[in-house]
Write an enzyme that holds these catalytic residues in place. Structure first.
Site, PDB file in Angstrom:
ATOM      1  N   SER A 182       0.890  -1.180   0.295  1.00 48.34           N
ATOM      2  CA  SER A 182       0.023   0.118   0.020  1.00 48.34           C
ATOM      3  C   SER A 182       0.822   1.308   0.031  1.00 48.34           C
ATOM      4  CB  SER A 182      -0.819   0.014   1.408  1.00 48.34           C
ATOM      5  OG  SER A 182      -0.054   0.087   2.390  1.00 48.34           O
ATOM      6  N   GLY A 183       0.310   2.232   0.197  1.00 50.51           N
ATOM      7  CA  GLY A 183       0.995   3.507   0.483  1.00 50.51           C
ATOM      8  C   GLY A 183       1.343   3.464   1.882  1.00 50.51           C
ATOM      9  N   ASP A 184       1.703   4.580   2.587  1.00 47.98           N
ATOM     10  CA  ASP A 184       2.103   4.583   4.045  1.00 47.98           C
ATOM     11  C   ASP A 184       0.849   4.290   5.063  1.00 47.98           C
ATOM     12  OD1 ASP A 184       4.939   5.145   3.536  1.00 47.98           O
ATOM     13  OD2 ASP A 184       4.334   7.019   2.791  1.00 47.98           O
ATOM     14  N   ARG A 282      -8.288  14.768  -8.044  1.00 47.28           N
ATOM     15  CA  ARG A 282      -7.300  13.385  -8.022  1.00 47.28           C
ATOM     16  C   ARG A 282      -7.595  12.783  -9.530  1.00 47.28           C
ATOM     17  NH1 ARG A 282      -5.517   9.449  -5.265  1.00 47.28           N
ATOM     18  NH2 ARG A 282      -5.588  10.503  -3.371  1.00 47.28           N
TER      19      ARG A 282
END
Length: 497
Positions: A182-184, A282
């Protein structure tokens, strides 16, 4: 990690065929396979830094390796990971099955001695970034895990804080580590889930891994860059397979009795506004951050406020001295019992670092501020380096503060964040702190509008009166002091070396 200098083990030597060519080969106690053939030059393969696993069929040993793409017929000097890596098999044809068994047993014993993880809990966030995490797992991560014979349990997150729930209820004894694809954000959820357990002191020792598949990916970039490795999904995966670990500072962000545990950063002002408010763009993809950064610089905001900090050695000249009387001093809290008497009780879950800030010299800086950015690791994302001097477990946070800066100079600073050189600007205050306290205020010229406080990609406080519903959903209130304290090396994370 096991000791890899077992010099008492004799070196094996034999005339064999490697990748179809006759060769004289040796296998040393340190797991290095060397061979020379008629093609000229010596070649080598280091099982520790390049080996995944092996198969044995009759007289044939197939070594599954992950080597530097440029590694060829050159000498054995240098590291296999100094550049892009590729999968490559090397086939050893031994004179007899007995020798094949002996050599393969030596190789397996060496790999087993490295302490590599054998069972992992892998948490995939299918909604992060461009929603490709599951595809990344299936095409890039899963094959490497199979080659390394790593068993795993795969769980996909289905809603916000699902990863926190998984970490909070998992059976620790079943796994050698937790890996976040995933991301953070998922990594932060896992840390918070582990630290809210009754057995948090045992749980937080479980090694954590992160493979970039989201928007931010600052932790993965920081770990790979610190080891001189190319930032990639495959290199991040291999660093977990190899099993090296390093300690990681954990930051307790607190406001009265409310706590949040961070491993990356906290932002307020320009950076937080760009990160959170650009979400409405986005659809623009990665260009949204560049577009909204320009928009926010043109329509620059400043915020009233006040920051206080305990400077690290060498940074005592920053700010103005203050009298500090309200410190977080221990890992226990005072509660009232049924009779109204105070009782010293150890609450459930981790309560923050067991350190005393009493007697520390607190210093302060008054606003207005353009940006306040507090960092635990060097990189905030794969292409933004806000804290080039940050260390993983030095017990300090790296604070970046901008108060006054012309718009043209600010735009120039934003363009220099990819290598951290922006910190050299006279408009930037960069210092290391042991503890930090933020008292955010309203926007200059707009007494009803506050800012956004963002920690590890999540809004923890919002000060705009127009977002009162969001304000109620935020973890903390905007205005009262928010304090950050560091617990040095509390967590453990898989690292390339």
């Amino acid at each position: 990690m096991a000791d890899k200098t077992e010099t008492s083990v004799p070196t094996l030597t034999e005339k064999v065929r490697i990748d179809g060519a006759p060769a004289k080969a040796s296998l040393a106690a340190d797991g290095t396979l060397r061979w020379s053939s008629g093609e000229g030059g010596e070649r080598c393969l280091a099982l520790e830094s390049e080996g995944l696993g092996l198969d044995v069929v009759g007289r044939r040993i197939t070594i599954r390796a992950f080597v530097g793409a440029l590694k060829g017929l050159s000498s054995c000097g240098g590291r296999g990971g100094a550049g892009k890596r590729v999968r490559r098999d090397h086939v050893l044809e031994m004179p007899t099955e007995e020798l094949a068994s002996r050599w393969s047993e030596r190789m397996r014993a060496y790999i087993d001695s490295l302490g590599r993880p054998k069972r992992l809990l892998i948490i995939v966030n299918p909604f992060g970034g461009n929603k490709s995490a599951r595809k990344i797992f299936d095409t890039e991560i899963k094959p490497l895990l199979a080659d390394a014979e790593v068993l795993y349990t795969l769980k996909e997150t289905k809603y916000q804080l699902h990863a926190q729930e998984i970490a909070n209820t998992m059976d620790l004894i079943k796994y050698d580590g937790i890996v976040c694809v995933s991301g953070d954000g998922v990594l932060v959820e896992v840390v918070n889930g582990l630290l809210h357990r009754e057995d948090w002191d045992t749980a937080i020792q479980v090694p954590l891994g992160v493979i970039p598949a989201g928007t931010g990916n600052g932790m993965a970039k920081s770990l790979l860059d610190a080891a001189g490795e190319v930032y990639s999904v495959s290199n991040a995966t291999f660093s977990i397979i190899r099993g090296y670990r390093r300690t990681l500072d954990v930051v307790t962000i607190s406001q009265e009795k409310t706590k949040f545990f961070s491993v990356l950063m906290l932002t307020w002002g320009l950076v937080a506004d760009i990160d959170i408010e650009s979400e409405k763009y986005r659809w623009m993809g990665s260009a949204r951050l560049d577009f909204y950064s320009l928009l926010r610089i043109i329509n620059l905001r400043k915020y009233h406020g006040h920051v206080q900090f305990v400077p690290a050695p060498g940074y005592e000249a920053y700010g103005e001295p203050i009298n500090q009387t309200n410190c977080c001093s221990s890992n226990t809290m005072l509660y009232k019992d049924d009779q109204g008497e105070e009782a010293n009780i150890r609450p459930c879950g981790y309560q923050g670092p067991a350190i005393s800030l009493d007697g520390c010299e607190w210093r302060s800086i008054d606003g207005p501020f353009i940006s306040v950015w507090i960092n635990n690791v060097p990189w905030a994302s794969e292409d933004i380096m806000p804290a080039p001097n940050a260390k993983f477990s030095d017990g300090y946070l790296d604070a970046v503060i901008i108060k006054e800066c012309p718009k043209s100079a600010l735009l120039s600073l934003m363009l220099k964040m990819s290598d951290g050189s922006y910190c050299k600007s006279p408009h930037v205050v960069y210092l290391k702190v042991k503890a930090f306290r933020l008292e955010p205020g309203k926007q200059v010229g707009h007494p009803t509008k506050g800012g956004i406080i963002d920690s590890d990609g999540e809004v923890i406080a919002r000060g705009d009166d127009l977002h009162c519903e969001d304000q109620q959903q935020s973890l903390m209130a905007y205005g009262p002091p928010i304090q950050m304290t560091v617990d040095q090396g509390l967590a453990t994370i898989f690292s390339p070396r």
